[in-house]
Motif scaffolding. Structure first.
Motif, PDB file in Angstrom:
ATOM      1  N   SER A 155      -4.936 -39.904  78.530  1.00 35.72           N
ATOM      2  CA  SER A 155      -3.598 -39.069  78.849  1.00 35.72           C
ATOM      3  C   SER A 155      -2.875 -39.646  77.311  1.00 35.72           C
ATOM      4  CB  SER A 155      -2.961 -39.627  79.897  1.00 35.72           C
ATOM      5  OG  SER A 155      -3.862 -39.610  80.874  1.00 35.72           O
ATOM      6  N   TYR A 176     -10.447 -25.173  68.592  1.00 33.80           N
ATOM      7  CA  TYR A 176      -9.405 -24.966  69.360  1.00 33.80           C
ATOM      8  C   TYR A 176      -8.848 -23.441  69.135  1.00 33.80           C
ATOM      9  CZ  TYR A 176      -9.172 -29.676  70.827  1.00 33.80           C
ATOM     10  OH  TYR A 176      -9.492 -30.944  71.130  1.00 33.80           O
ATOM     11  N   PRO A 226      -4.224 -24.136  77.718  1.00 33.72           N
ATOM     12  CA  PRO A 226      -4.470 -25.727  77.741  1.00 33.72           C
ATOM     13  C   PRO A 226      -5.325 -26.390  78.442  1.00 33.72           C
ATOM     14  CG  PRO A 226      -1.854 -25.012  77.676  1.00 33.72           C
ATOM     15  CD  PRO A 226      -2.780 -23.867  78.311  1.00 33.72           C
ATOM     16  N   ALA A 227      -5.363 -26.073  79.746  1.00 32.95           N
ATOM     17  CA  ALA A 227      -6.234 -26.911  80.867  1.00 32.95           C
ATOM     18  C   ALA A 227      -7.598 -26.486  80.118  1.00 32.95           C
ATOM     19  CB  ALA A 227      -5.749 -26.403  82.230  1.00 32.95           C
ATOM     20  N   SER A 228      -7.900 -25.217  80.514  1.00 30.78           N
ATOM     21  CA  SER A 228      -9.225 -24.991  80.132  1.00 30.78           C
ATOM     22  C   SER A 228      -9.953 -25.316  78.518  1.00 30.78           C
ATOM     23  CB  SER A 228      -9.578 -23.605  80.244  1.00 30.78           C
ATOM     24  OG  SER A 228      -8.618 -22.556  79.606  1.00 30.78           O
ATOM     25  N   ARG A 229      -8.728 -25.446  77.407  1.00 27.25           N
ATOM     26  CA  ARG A 229      -9.226 -25.809  76.496  1.00 27.25           C
ATOM     27  C   ARG A 229      -9.704 -27.261  76.433  1.00 27.25           C
ATOM     28  NH1 ARG A 229      -4.385 -24.135  72.842  1.00 27.25           N
ATOM     29  NH2 ARG A 229      -3.574 -23.988  74.635  1.00 27.25           N
ATOM     30  N   PHE A 230      -8.788 -28.233  77.290  1.00 25.70           N
ATOM     31  CA  PHE A 230      -9.105 -29.525  77.424  1.00 25.70           C
ATOM     32  C   PHE A 230     -10.624 -29.531  78.123  1.00 25.70           C
ATOM     33  CE2 PHE A 230      -9.078 -33.178  80.192  1.00 25.70           C
ATOM     34  CZ  PHE A 230      -9.084 -34.053  79.348  1.00 25.70           C
ATOM     35  N   TRP A 231     -10.781 -28.858  78.997  1.00 23.09           N
ATOM     36  CA  TRP A 231     -11.895 -28.830  79.884  1.00 23.09           C
ATOM     37  C   TRP A 231     -13.144 -28.346  79.138  1.00 23.09           C
ATOM     38  CZ3 TRP A 231     -12.326 -31.850  83.882  1.00 23.09           C
ATOM     39  CH2 TRP A 231     -13.532 -31.866  84.747  1.00 23.09           C
ATOM     40  N   TYR A 232     -13.091 -27.351  78.439  1.00 22.95           N
ATOM     41  CA  TYR A 232     -14.228 -26.758  77.796  1.00 22.95           C
ATOM     42  C   TYR A 232     -14.465 -27.113  76.369  1.00 22.95           C
ATOM     43  CZ  TYR A 232     -14.721 -24.193  82.016  1.00 22.95           C
ATOM     44  OH  TYR A 232     -14.934 -23.793  83.240  1.00 22.95           O
ATOM     45  N   THR A 276     -12.430 -30.075  74.540  1.00 21.31           N
ATOM     46  CA  THR A 276     -11.984 -31.555  74.165  1.00 21.31           C
ATOM     47  C   THR A 276     -12.919 -32.354  74.916  1.00 21.31           C
ATOM     48  OG1 THR A 276      -9.777 -30.989  74.363  1.00 21.31           O
ATOM     49  CG2 THR A 276     -10.223 -33.186  74.031  1.00 21.31           C
TER      50      THR A 276
END
Lengths: 282, 313
Positions: free
Chosen positions: B109, B210, B220-226, B228
């Motif tokens: 975080s 990205y 944003p959530a799926s970018r982080f998950w898939y 990042t």
């Protein structure tokens, strides 16, 4: 356009706001430490007082007591002595070893590289008991020299590992050019490779200095007399008599004992950031 | 290789020697071993040898200042039968598991926040990293005072905010609270390492990925998950492995904060080893306790070599 930039701006503000709890968590202990060291005993031990502020006036009495009534300055001197010697020693040993690992081909280089990596991960708390015996056999029991020779056991692997990464970034051709022009390998190392790797050397010095200054378990185990111990050990053992904690002086000692590191830190912050990641990731 | 003047025999011999040394230093098979010898000697004398001694101590009934006898694995058996050791064993896993998990979650975080555009990047990074560079023994002393049974600023703040019931917990005197306190300080001190290292990993992820994900409609959530998280995996693995060994073997925080108490509820291997090995003088048992750190070390080294750094040197 205006809306997009306003959105970016509010996102930026939000990031800062979300950082606030992290920053409070990171910094509050230092604030509280400094605050405590400046409070009068009367206010420190007043249960009705607000612990977050100084209300009854700041005082330097704890610092005065620490510097004049205890051996604190001796401990600081010991810390400096041990740290400077151990850092210098480790830097020299680490530099040549790193150069050999990064550049030279010889029998056993692979095994040595693995060995360095493994010792890099060995925690000091694994070996402090037998090491205490070795230190005694060497006749260095209860002497700060014991720390000068044992700190390199974790500093050399660290410096070697860090510098190896930096030496690898120096193009081989640069060095070979110098050698074609008649320089020996040692000269090429001293005059070509080391100057290019200065940022790496600075990093290694900073980290070696910090790690030795902060070292605790060896210092606590190998030394005990007041004229041999380092600042960390002195403050945590000699300022606590039995179960009585002199909080004002203790916090003053913690503040002053951190000063050398803070000074380095303020000037070389970027090196700390890059060295931290390089040490772990390279 | 020109030798200056041809004159007396002695200088010529010396010059010849000089030339030979010079030539030798240019040979990799000679210079390599010569350069690693100091490090090798140091590590043999002060790491490998003490390690062998640790094994020997652990298998003997060594006591400070007394000849010792070989006792096989009796120390290890005796340890398993002692409550203090079994408690310590459990503590080590609880402490390491919770600390590393918290540092990982908070570290990701914090790294994500630090990778956003900020106004005072340098100052903020400096503040975040500070707990990591200050001598741990000294900063932990500050925490002892913050957790003091009578004048705890933590309790004062908690009471002022209405989050705690008066008089507030005795942090270092009750077993679960003491463990919570020790974990808090460990997270406080170790979080910068996680955050800054993960940040370095984040920065190295190409922006195009990205942008591509965004144009495919990823939030944003799926970018982080898939994007990042998969790309951060190697960095996270290294950070976790590093932190595991150094959290497991922690000494400073527990020693200063609780001394292992109350009733061994916060002892870790290192602090118990010191108490048994030095304070009561049973070096054999102390060494045996320290050696419990060894399997963890072996695992971390193995995992790093196997999965993270295929090529070590």
């Amino acid at each position: 356009m205006a809306r997009a930039s306003r959105r970016r701006r509010s996102e930026k503000v939000a990031s800062h706001l979300l950082l606030v709890p992290f920053l409070v968590f990171a910094l509050f202990p230092f604030y509280h430490m400094a605050l405590t060291s400046l409070k009068t005993d009367r206010e420190l031990y007043d249960r009705a007082a607000v612990p977050l502020l100084i209300q009854q006036g700041p005082t330097l009495e704890h610092y005065v007591k620490l510097l004049w009534d205890t051996a604190f300055l001796t401990w600081i001197k010991n810390s400096l002595f041990v740290t400077l010697l151990a850092t210098t020693l480790s830097l020299v040993i680490g530099t040549v070893a790193a150069y050999a690992l990064a550049r030279l081909r010889f029998v056993g280089v692979g095994a040595f590289g693995t060995g360095i990596f493994v010792t890099y991960l060995v925690p000091t708390s694994l070996l402090f008991l037998p090491l205490a015996q070795v230190v005694n056999w060497l006749g260095l029991g209860d002497s700060k020299w014991a720390l000068v020779i044992t700190y390199p056991t974790f500093l050399v692997p660290f410096c070697t590992w860090l510098l190896m990464g930096y030496f690898r970034t120096v193009p081989r051709e640069v060095e070979e050019c110098a050698m074609v022009d008649g320089a020996t390998r040692v000269q090429a190392l001293l005059r070509i490779v080391l100057p290019i790797a200065v940022p790496g050397l600075v990093c290694a010095v900073l980290f070696a200095f910090t790690l030795s200054w902060n070292e605790f378990i060896y210092a606590l185990t190998f030394t005990s007399s007041s004229d041999q111990i380092t600042a960390s050990v002195g403050v945590t053992s000699e300022l606590i008599r039995g179960d009585i904690y002199y909080w004002g002086s203790l916090m003053a000692g913690a503040v002053l004992g951190s000063v050398p590191i803070v000074i380095l830190y303020v000037f070389f912050l970027d090196y700390y950031v890059s060295g931290l990641t390089a040490g772990a990731l390279k | 290789m020109a030798i200056g003047h041809i004159g007396l025999a002695a200088p010529r011999a010396r010059a010849a020697l000089h030339v030979r040394v010079r030539e030798l230093l240019d040979r990799e098979w000679f210079l390599g071993p010569a350069f690693v010898t100091p490090a090798l000697l140091l590590l043999l004398l002060l790491v490998a040898y003490p390690f062998v001694m640790a094994v020997y101590f652990a298998l003997s009934d060594s006591f400070i200042g007394r000849p010792s006898h070989f006792v096989g694995i009796r120390n290890f058996i005796a340890l398993w039968e002692s409550d203090a050791f079994r408690q310590t064993f459990q503590n080590a896993f609880v402490f390491t598991g919770i600390s590393v998990a918290l540092k990982l979650g908070l570290g990701i975080s914090l790294a994500l926040l630090l990778s956003q555009p900020l106004w005072f990047t340098r100052a903020i990074r400096g503040a975040v990293l500070l707990p990591w560079v200050i001598p741990t023994a000294l900063s932990t002393l500050g925490w002892v005072w913050m957790f003091d049974s009578l004048y705890s600023v933590v309790n004062w703040t908690g009471l002022a905010l209405g989050a705690l019931d008066p008089p507030g917990p005795n942090w270092l005197g009750q077993r679960y609270h003491a463990m919570a306190a020790v974990i808090t300080v460990n997270v406080w001190r170790g979080l910068p390492f996680f955050a800054i290292t993960i940040l370095a990993g984040l920065v190295s992820i190409p922006r195009e990925l990205y942008e591509a994900a965004e144009s495919d409609g990823a939030g944003p959530a799926s970018r982080f998950w898939y994007v990042t998280l998969p790309l951060l995996k190697p960095v996270l693995a290294i950070v976790i492995l590093f932190s595991t060994i150094f959290t497991f073997s922690d000494f400073n925080i527990v020693f200063v904060l609780t001394h292992g108490g109350p009733i061994n509820s916060t002892h870790l291997f290192a602090t118990l080893a010191r108490q048994i090995g030095l304070e009561t003088g049973r070096i054999g048992e102390g060494a045996a306790i320290s050696l419990y750190l060894f399997p963890v070390l072996v695992f971390v080294v193995w995992a790093q070599l196997r999965y993270v750094r295929r090529q070590v040197y």
